[in-house]
Design a protein around this motif. Structure first.
Motif, PDB file in Angstrom:
ATOM      1  N   VAL A   1      95.212 -63.333  -2.048  1.00  0.00           N
ATOM      2  CA  VAL A   1      94.031 -63.949  -1.441  1.00  0.00           C
ATOM      3  C   VAL A   1      93.020 -64.244  -2.546  1.00  0.00           C
ATOM      4  N   PRO A   2      92.661 -65.518  -2.746  1.00  0.00           N
ATOM      5  CA  PRO A   2      91.700 -65.849  -3.799  1.00  0.00           C
ATOM      6  C   PRO A   2      90.296 -65.372  -3.443  1.00  0.00           C
ATOM      7  N   VAL A   3      89.545 -65.028  -4.468  1.00  0.00           N
ATOM      8  CA  VAL A   3      88.179 -64.531  -4.294  1.00  0.00           C
ATOM      9  C   VAL A   3      87.267 -65.291  -5.242  1.00  0.00           C
ATOM     10  N   THR A   4      86.100 -65.684  -4.749  1.00  0.00           N
ATOM     11  CA  THR A   4      85.054 -66.244  -5.611  1.00  0.00           C
ATOM     12  C   THR A   4      83.717 -65.606  -5.244  1.00  0.00           C
ATOM     13  N   HIS A   5      82.724 -65.879  -6.061  1.00  0.00           N
ATOM     14  CA  HIS A   5      81.368 -65.382  -5.817  1.00  0.00           C
ATOM     15  C   HIS A   5      80.861 -65.927  -4.477  1.00  0.00           C
ATOM     16  N   THR A   6      80.134 -65.112  -3.733  1.00  0.00           N
ATOM     17  CA  THR A   6      79.674 -65.505  -2.401  1.00  0.00           C
ATOM     18  C   THR A   6      78.631 -66.615  -2.409  1.00  0.00           C
ATOM     19  N   ASN A   7      77.893 -66.747  -3.500  1.00  0.00           N
ATOM     20  CA  ASN A   7      76.768 -67.683  -3.479  1.00  0.00           C
ATOM     21  C   ASN A   7      76.924 -68.853  -4.433  1.00  0.00           C
ATOM     22  N   ALA A   8      77.924 -68.788  -5.325  1.00  0.00           N
ATOM     23  CA  ALA A   8      78.115 -69.869  -6.291  1.00  0.00           C
ATOM     24  C   ALA A   8      79.557 -69.868  -6.779  1.00  0.00           C
ATOM     25  N   SER A   9      80.297 -70.868  -6.397  1.00  0.00           N
ATOM     26  CA  SER A   9      81.723 -70.941  -6.721  1.00  0.00           C
ATOM     27  C   SER A   9      82.009 -71.031  -8.214  1.00  0.00           C
ATOM     28  N   TYR A  10      81.038 -71.431  -9.032  1.00  0.00           N
ATOM     29  CA  TYR A  10      81.278 -71.592 -10.468  1.00  0.00           C
ATOM     30  C   TYR A  10      81.074 -70.317 -11.280  1.00  0.00           C
ATOM     31  N   VAL A  11      80.817 -69.199 -10.648  1.00  0.00           N
ATOM     32  CA  VAL A  11      80.651 -67.939 -11.376  1.00  0.00           C
ATOM     33  C   VAL A  11      82.049 -67.430 -11.742  1.00  0.00           C
ATOM     34  N   ARG A  12      82.458 -67.676 -12.997  1.00  0.00           N
ATOM     35  CA  ARG A  12      83.820 -67.367 -13.448  1.00  0.00           C
ATOM     36  C   ARG A  12      84.166 -65.891 -13.370  1.00  0.00           C
ATOM     37  N   SER A  13      83.195 -65.031 -13.572  1.00  0.00           N
ATOM     38  CA  SER A  13      83.469 -63.585 -13.582  1.00  0.00           C
ATOM     39  C   SER A  13      84.004 -63.089 -12.250  1.00  0.00           C
ATOM     40  N   HIS A  14      83.796 -63.850 -11.204  1.00  0.00           N
ATOM     41  CA  HIS A  14      84.220 -63.443  -9.865  1.00  0.00           C
ATOM     42  C   HIS A  14      85.497 -64.155  -9.403  1.00  0.00           C
ATOM     43  N   PHE A  15      86.095 -65.007 -10.263  1.00  0.00           N
ATOM     44  CA  PHE A  15      87.385 -65.611  -9.933  1.00  0.00           C
ATOM     45  C   PHE A  15      88.403 -64.471  -9.925  1.00  0.00           C
TER      46      PHE A  15
ATOM     47  N   THR B   1      84.586 -58.188  -2.089  1.00  0.00           N
ATOM     48  CA  THR B   1      84.498 -57.381  -3.302  1.00  0.00           C
ATOM     49  C   THR B   1      83.034 -57.113  -3.635  1.00  0.00           C
ATOM     50  N   THR B   2      82.821 -56.068  -4.441  1.00  0.00           N
ATOM     51  CA  THR B   2      81.450 -55.677  -4.794  1.00  0.00           C
ATOM     52  C   THR B   2      80.987 -56.191  -6.145  1.00  0.00           C
ATOM     53  N   GLY B   3      81.798 -56.968  -6.824  1.00  0.00           N
ATOM     54  CA  GLY B   3      81.363 -57.459  -8.131  1.00  0.00           C
ATOM     55  C   GLY B   3      82.426 -58.271  -8.820  1.00  0.00           C
ATOM     56  N   PRO B   4      82.197 -58.514 -10.121  1.00  0.00           N
ATOM     57  CA  PRO B   4      83.133 -59.323 -10.902  1.00  0.00           C
ATOM     58  C   PRO B   4      84.391 -58.536 -11.266  1.00  0.00           C
ATOM     59  N   ARG B   5      85.366 -59.239 -11.853  1.00  0.00           N
ATOM     60  CA  ARG B   5      86.514 -58.550 -12.427  1.00  0.00           C
ATOM     61  C   ARG B   5      85.989 -57.469 -13.362  1.00  0.00           C
ATOM     62  N   ILE B   6      86.658 -56.382 -13.451  1.00  0.00           N
ATOM     63  CA  ILE B   6      86.118 -55.193 -14.119  1.00  0.00           C
ATOM     64  C   ILE B   6      85.783 -55.417 -15.592  1.00  0.00           C
ATOM     65  N   HIS B   7      86.518 -56.245 -16.298  1.00  0.00           N
ATOM     66  CA  HIS B   7      86.226 -56.527 -17.708  1.00  0.00           C
ATOM     67  C   HIS B   7      86.013 -58.026 -17.921  1.00  0.00           C
ATOM     68  N   ALA B   8      85.327 -58.695 -17.018  1.00  0.00           N
ATOM     69  CA  ALA B   8      85.109 -60.147 -17.117  1.00  0.00           C
ATOM     70  C   ALA B   8      84.347 -60.468 -18.398  1.00  0.00           C
ATOM     71  N   ARG B   9      84.897 -61.405 -19.168  1.00  0.00           N
ATOM     72  CA  ARG B   9      84.246 -61.795 -20.427  1.00  0.00           C
ATOM     73  C   ARG B   9      84.717 -63.169 -20.904  1.00  0.00           C
ATOM     74  N   VAL B  10      84.842 -64.110 -19.967  1.00  0.00           N
ATOM     75  CA  VAL B  10      85.296 -65.454 -20.338  1.00  0.00           C
ATOM     76  C   VAL B  10      84.184 -66.491 -20.239  1.00  0.00           C
ATOM     77  N   GLY B  11      82.934 -66.039 -20.220  1.00  0.00           N
ATOM     78  CA  GLY B  11      81.804 -66.968 -20.243  1.00  0.00           C
ATOM     79  C   GLY B  11      81.539 -67.634 -18.912  1.00  0.00           C
ATOM     80  N   GLY B  12      80.807 -68.737 -18.980  1.00  0.00           N
ATOM     81  CA  GLY B  12      80.460 -69.477 -17.779  1.00  0.00           C
ATOM     82  C   GLY B  12      79.188 -68.971 -17.126  1.00  0.00           C
ATOM     83  N   LEU B  13      78.888 -69.529 -15.974  1.00  0.00           N
ATOM     84  CA  LEU B  13      77.702 -69.163 -15.210  1.00  0.00           C
ATOM     85  C   LEU B  13      77.729 -67.682 -14.860  1.00  0.00           C
ATOM     86  N   LYS B  14      76.637 -66.991 -15.095  1.00  0.00           N
ATOM     87  CA  LYS B  14      76.528 -65.567 -14.774  1.00  0.00           C
ATOM     88  C   LYS B  14      75.936 -65.401 -13.374  1.00  0.00           C
TER      89      LYS B  14
END
Length: 194
Positions: free
Chosen positions: A133-147, A170-183
């Motif tokens: 099941v794909p997951v993205t940020h609830t308020n902004a689809s371009y937040v890469r850390s939450h892909f 989910t309660t947050g981003p991938r645990i070690h998200a570090r690929v840049g993009g919108l925060k």
């Protein structure tokens, strides 16, 4: 349209402390609520199926609340979401698409900052089939850390004449998200994208 007939439901909660790197101050939590229902259209082609979406709305609201409860009961901690369906082999892919509106809006109605479209996936499968099941940020689809994605499934579902419906939060981003993009902290929250 008939009301959904539920055979079973299950809730899965993951707590991720690290993925090989340093542990964050707060672990990531992910919850998936799964419900197995009878497919009222299984075994035959039915032209008019859209009305069943309305019948699924109460179930969507209940499942969304189950996800929130599984994450501690506070909707404000939810930062990511997604939805999906596995249709049993006597059904068709379009039967899984019926979950788009009742599943997505149920989550968006319970989460204050939820401008982003709820990502979705669906497939036809036999009992034990798995779904990412794909997951993205609830308020902004371009937040890469939450892909992200959460793999779900039940060993005995869906049977041929059933549909397995899924909501994920989910309660947050991938645990070690570090690929840049919108925060997440920089989200404007105006268009669901940025």
């Amino acid at each position: 349209m008939p009301e959904p007939r539920i055979r079973k439901s299950a809730t899965l909660v993951e707590t991720i402390y690290h993925e090989g790197g340093p542990a964050p101050d707060t672990p990531l939590r992910r919850a998936a609520c799964m419900t197995v229902i009878a497919n009222p259209f299984a075994g035959r082609y039915v032209e008019e199926i859209e009305g069943f979406m309305k019948d699924l709305e109460p179930l969507g609201k209940e499942m969304a609340q189950h996800c929130i409860d599984a994450l501690g009961g506070d909707a404000s901690v939810v930062e990511g979401y997604g939805k999906g369906a596995i249709v049993g082999t006597n059904g068709e892919l379009e039967h899984g698409a019926l979950w788009h509106v009742p599943g997505g809006y149920a989550m968006r109605d319970k989460i204050a900052e939820s401008m982003a479209i709820v990502p979705s996936t669906k497939k036809v499968g036999a009992p034990g089939a798995r779904l990412d099941v794909p997951v993205t940020h609830t308020n902004a689809s371009y937040v890469r850390s939450h892909f992200d994605a959460m793999e779900v499934g039940l060993s005995d579902a869906p049977k041929a004449d059933e549909i397995l419906l899924v909501l994920v939060m989910t309660t947050g981003p991938r645990i070690h998200a570090r690929v840049g993009g919108l925060k997440a902290k920089d989200v404007a929250g105006k268009d669901g994208l940025r």
